[in-house]
Design a protein around this motif. Structure first.
Motif, PDB file in Angstrom:
ATOM      1  N   GLY A 177      38.558 -67.975  -4.399  1.00 51.14           N
ATOM      2  CA  GLY A 177      39.784 -67.472  -4.978  1.00 51.14           C
ATOM      3  C   GLY A 177      39.721 -65.953  -4.995  1.00 51.14           C
ATOM      4  N   PRO A 178      40.624 -65.185  -5.687  1.00 48.08           N
ATOM      5  CA  PRO A 178      40.641 -63.664  -5.543  1.00 48.08           C
ATOM      6  C   PRO A 178      39.348 -63.031  -5.988  1.00 48.08           C
ATOM      7  N   SER A 179      38.571 -63.983  -7.001  1.00 47.52           N
ATOM      8  CA  SER A 179      37.552 -63.233  -7.524  1.00 47.52           C
ATOM      9  C   SER A 179      36.233 -63.524  -6.718  1.00 47.52           C
ATOM     10  N   GLY A 180      36.480 -64.070  -5.661  1.00 46.60           N
ATOM     11  CA  GLY A 180      35.044 -64.616  -4.683  1.00 46.60           C
ATOM     12  C   GLY A 180      35.082 -65.970  -4.317  1.00 46.60           C
ATOM     13  N   ILE A 181      33.829 -66.039  -3.656  1.00 45.46           N
ATOM     14  CA  ILE A 181      33.463 -67.444  -3.208  1.00 45.46           C
ATOM     15  C   ILE A 181      32.375 -68.032  -3.913  1.00 45.46           C
ATOM     16  N   ARG A 182      32.541 -69.116  -4.345  1.00 43.33           N
ATOM     17  CA  ARG A 182      31.653 -69.994  -5.028  1.00 43.33           C
ATOM     18  C   ARG A 182      30.803 -71.009  -3.897  1.00 43.33           C
ATOM     19  N   ARG A 188      29.018 -67.873  13.634  1.00 43.79           N
ATOM     20  CA  ARG A 188      29.726 -67.018  14.312  1.00 43.79           C
ATOM     21  C   ARG A 188      30.412 -66.160  12.985  1.00 43.79           C
ATOM     22  N   PRO A 189      30.678 -64.843  13.179  1.00 48.90           N
ATOM     23  CA  PRO A 189      31.258 -63.996  12.140  1.00 48.90           C
ATOM     24  C   PRO A 189      32.830 -64.911  11.862  1.00 48.90           C
ATOM     25  N   ALA A 190      33.045 -64.709  10.727  1.00 47.72           N
ATOM     26  CA  ALA A 190      34.417 -65.075  10.170  1.00 47.72           C
ATOM     27  C   ALA A 190      34.679 -64.249   8.928  1.00 47.72           C
ATOM     28  N   THR A 191      36.033 -63.710   8.821  1.00 46.61           N
ATOM     29  CA  THR A 191      36.502 -63.237   7.680  1.00 46.61           C
ATOM     30  C   THR A 191      36.800 -64.269   6.452  1.00 46.61           C
ATOM     31  N   ALA A 192      36.729 -63.616   5.321  1.00 41.75           N
ATOM     32  CA  ALA A 192      37.097 -64.595   3.987  1.00 41.75           C
ATOM     33  C   ALA A 192      38.553 -65.453   4.144  1.00 41.75           C
ATOM     34  N   GLY A 193      39.327 -64.480   4.879  1.00 40.87           N
ATOM     35  CA  GLY A 193      40.682 -65.446   5.031  1.00 40.87           C
ATOM     36  C   GLY A 193      40.762 -66.600   5.957  1.00 40.87           C
ATOM     37  N   ASP A 194      39.599 -66.488   6.759  1.00 40.89           N
ATOM     38  CA  ASP A 194      39.505 -67.711   7.691  1.00 40.89           C
ATOM     39  C   ASP A 194      38.912 -68.971   7.025  1.00 40.89           C
ATOM     40  N   LEU A 195      37.932 -68.828   6.159  1.00 38.71           N
ATOM     41  CA  LEU A 195      36.915 -69.568   5.516  1.00 38.71           C
ATOM     42  C   LEU A 195      38.028 -70.562   4.479  1.00 38.71           C
ATOM     43  N   ALA A 196      37.419 -71.695   4.476  1.00 43.68           N
ATOM     44  CA  ALA A 196      38.237 -72.734   3.485  1.00 43.68           C
ATOM     45  C   ALA A 196      37.121 -73.526   2.919  1.00 43.68           C
ATOM     46  N   VAL A 197      37.459 -74.186   1.482  1.00 49.23           N
ATOM     47  CA  VAL A 197      36.596 -74.929   0.687  1.00 49.23           C
ATOM     48  C   VAL A 197      36.136 -76.253   1.747  1.00 49.23           C
ATOM     49  N   GLY A 198      34.849 -76.444   1.650  1.00 52.14           N
ATOM     50  CA  GLY A 198      33.998 -77.608   2.195  1.00 52.14           C
ATOM     51  C   GLY A 198      33.546 -77.048   3.511  1.00 52.14           C
ATOM     52  N   ARG A 253      18.636 -65.167   2.980  1.00 51.37           N
ATOM     53  CA  ARG A 253      19.944 -65.563   3.317  1.00 51.37           C
ATOM     54  C   ARG A 253      20.089 -67.157   3.250  1.00 51.37           C
ATOM     55  N   TYR A 254      21.047 -67.506   2.880  1.00 48.71           N
ATOM     56  CA  TYR A 254      21.119 -69.147   2.317  1.00 48.71           C
ATOM     57  C   TYR A 254      22.424 -69.644   3.067  1.00 48.71           C
ATOM     58  N   THR A 255      22.236 -70.934   3.410  1.00 46.71           N
ATOM     59  CA  THR A 255      23.147 -71.822   4.109  1.00 46.71           C
ATOM     60  C   THR A 255      23.804 -72.882   3.077  1.00 46.71           C
ATOM     61  N   HIS A 256      24.834 -72.485   2.580  1.00 43.47           N
ATOM     62  CA  HIS A 256      25.445 -73.760   1.593  1.00 43.47           C
ATOM     63  C   HIS A 256      26.974 -73.669   1.912  1.00 43.47           C
ATOM     64  N   ARG A 257      27.507 -74.683   1.056  1.00 41.14           N
ATOM     65  CA  ARG A 257      29.027 -75.131   1.366  1.00 41.14           C
ATOM     66  C   ARG A 257      29.665 -74.519   0.484  1.00 41.14           C
ATOM     67  N   ILE A 258      30.815 -74.109   0.986  1.00 45.72           N
ATOM     68  CA  ILE A 258      31.864 -73.363  -0.011  1.00 45.72           C
ATOM     69  C   ILE A 258      32.396 -74.337  -1.097  1.00 45.72           C
ATOM     70  N   TRP A 294      25.550 -67.177  -8.130  1.00 46.19           N
ATOM     71  CA  TRP A 294      26.237 -66.215  -7.843  1.00 46.19           C
ATOM     72  C   TRP A 294      27.779 -66.443  -7.265  1.00 46.19           C
ATOM     73  N   LEU A 295      28.542 -65.305  -7.323  1.00 42.05           N
ATOM     74  CA  LEU A 295      29.839 -65.357  -6.725  1.00 42.05           C
ATOM     75  C   LEU A 295      29.907 -64.510  -5.749  1.00 42.05           C
ATOM     76  N   LEU A 296      30.290 -64.682  -4.246  1.00 36.26           N
ATOM     77  CA  LEU A 296      30.110 -63.990  -3.180  1.00 36.26           C
ATOM     78  C   LEU A 296      31.304 -63.006  -3.040  1.00 36.26           C
ATOM     79  N   ASP A 297      30.815 -61.999  -2.459  1.00 41.52           N
ATOM     80  CA  ASP A 297      31.899 -61.078  -2.051  1.00 41.52           C
ATOM     81  C   ASP A 297      32.173 -61.385  -0.641  1.00 41.52           C
TER      82      ASP A 297
END
Length: 312
Positions: free
Chosen positions: A116-121, A84-94, A107-112, A133-136
């Motif tokens: 941080g401010p620079s992006g999502i690993r 389901r759609p989610a914004t970056a602010g709603d996502l958490a590590v794990g 497309r990939y399905t992986h765990r966060i 990669w570092l995700l926007d």
């Protein structure tokens, strides 16, 4: 006046010159009525499925078939992940997300793994290191809200099975209705499922993730990519029981010169073997039930003549 009765296929009453034949209670409904009911039920089910998928798609829900083992038991190969759609602010590590790194990429399905401010690993559960990669935030497709094991395999196999069964039905349509046509259609349907299963190999499969050396001996890291539990064994080395998506590190003898043999086989419990046997016996049971419940209809006019002679 004399009267004579027959028990099957109906009751024949002779009263003077007239003969009346009452229908047997065992006679089936007309074929047209049964076909219409089945077609109506199928169309209703299709309409419900299409409606549900349309509503889900309009609300932003997406589904993806897992093709690689990077998420291990969290999302085994052949699973269907629902996002389901989610914004970056709603996502958490794990949390597990589906994403597309870069425009037009896979497309990939992986765990966060980090955010941080620079992006999502991100990182796959069975991978040794985080993704390169570092995700926007715009790369994110959605948060994974459900994982449906085996459904992805079913989605891949179903079109091929339907096409093969339709071909069998068409090829046997030139035969007269009867036991031969029914038997050929049942055999063709079972053969279609078996061939598609042999090509896709959804039940027992294994993938080597990598090897390493430790104090002269080697270690092989493997993952099960099939649906059923297996026993993995390295010749003269280690052995492990794996479930779907499970990983293991197996000892490899040091005198193999870098060449070793890994074998896998089904490793079911007694209950598992019993269930598998019942599933394999389904075509035989269906054939037996159909053969027991299908009986030829006897023409009423033909059965009335012997009854009339008997009544004289």
């Amino acid at each position: 006046m004399s009267t004579s009765s027959l028990q099957s296929p109906g009751t024949v009453v002779v009263d003077g010159p007239g003969v009346a034949v009452l229908p047997a209670r065992g006679r089936r409904r007309g074929r047209g009525t049964g076909v219409s009911v089945r077609v109506g039920v199928v169309l209703l089910l299709v309409a419900l499925v299409v409606g549900a998928l349309t509503i889900a798609a309009l609300s932003g829900v997406r589904v993806f078939d897992v093709r690689t083992p990077s998420m291990g038991t969290a999302a085994p190969v052949g699973s269907l992940v629902v996002t389901r759609p989610a914004t970056a602010g709603d996502l958490a590590v794990g949390e597990v997300i589906t994403f597309r790194p870069g425009a037009g990429g896979d497309r990939y399905t992986h765990r966060i793994d980090a955010s941080g401010p620079s992006g999502i690993r991100t990182k796959g559960d069975v991978n040794g290191s985080p993704d390169a990669w570092l995700l926007d935030p715009s790369d994110t497709v959605g948060r994974v809200v459900a994982v449906l094991p085996v459904v992805g395999w079913a989605g891949r196999a179903l079109p091929w099975i339907v096409a093969a069964v339709a071909l069998v039905w068409f090829a046997t349509g030139f035969l007269a209705p009867g036991d031969l046509r029914s038997a050929l259609r049942l055999f063709g349907a079972a053969l279609s499922v078996a061939v598609v299963g042999a090509v896709l190999r959804p039940f027992v499969a294994l993938q080597l993730l990598g090897t390493s050396a430790d104090a002269g001996d080697g270690v092989a890291r493997v993952v099960s990519t099939g649906v059923l539990p297996i026993r993995v064994t390295v010749t003269d080395g280690g052995s492990a029981h794996l479930l779907s998506g499970g990983t293991a590190e197996l000892a490899v003898p040091g005198d193999t010169d870098g060449v070793f043999h890994v074998a896998s086989r089904l490793d079911l419990s007694v209950t598992g073997w019993a269930v598998l046997g019942l599933v394999c016996a389904v075509p035989v049971v269906v054939a037996f039930v159909v053969g027991r419940t299908t009986a030829p209809l006897v023409d009423a006019g033909a059965s009335a003549a012997p009854a009339a002679e008997d009544a004289r």
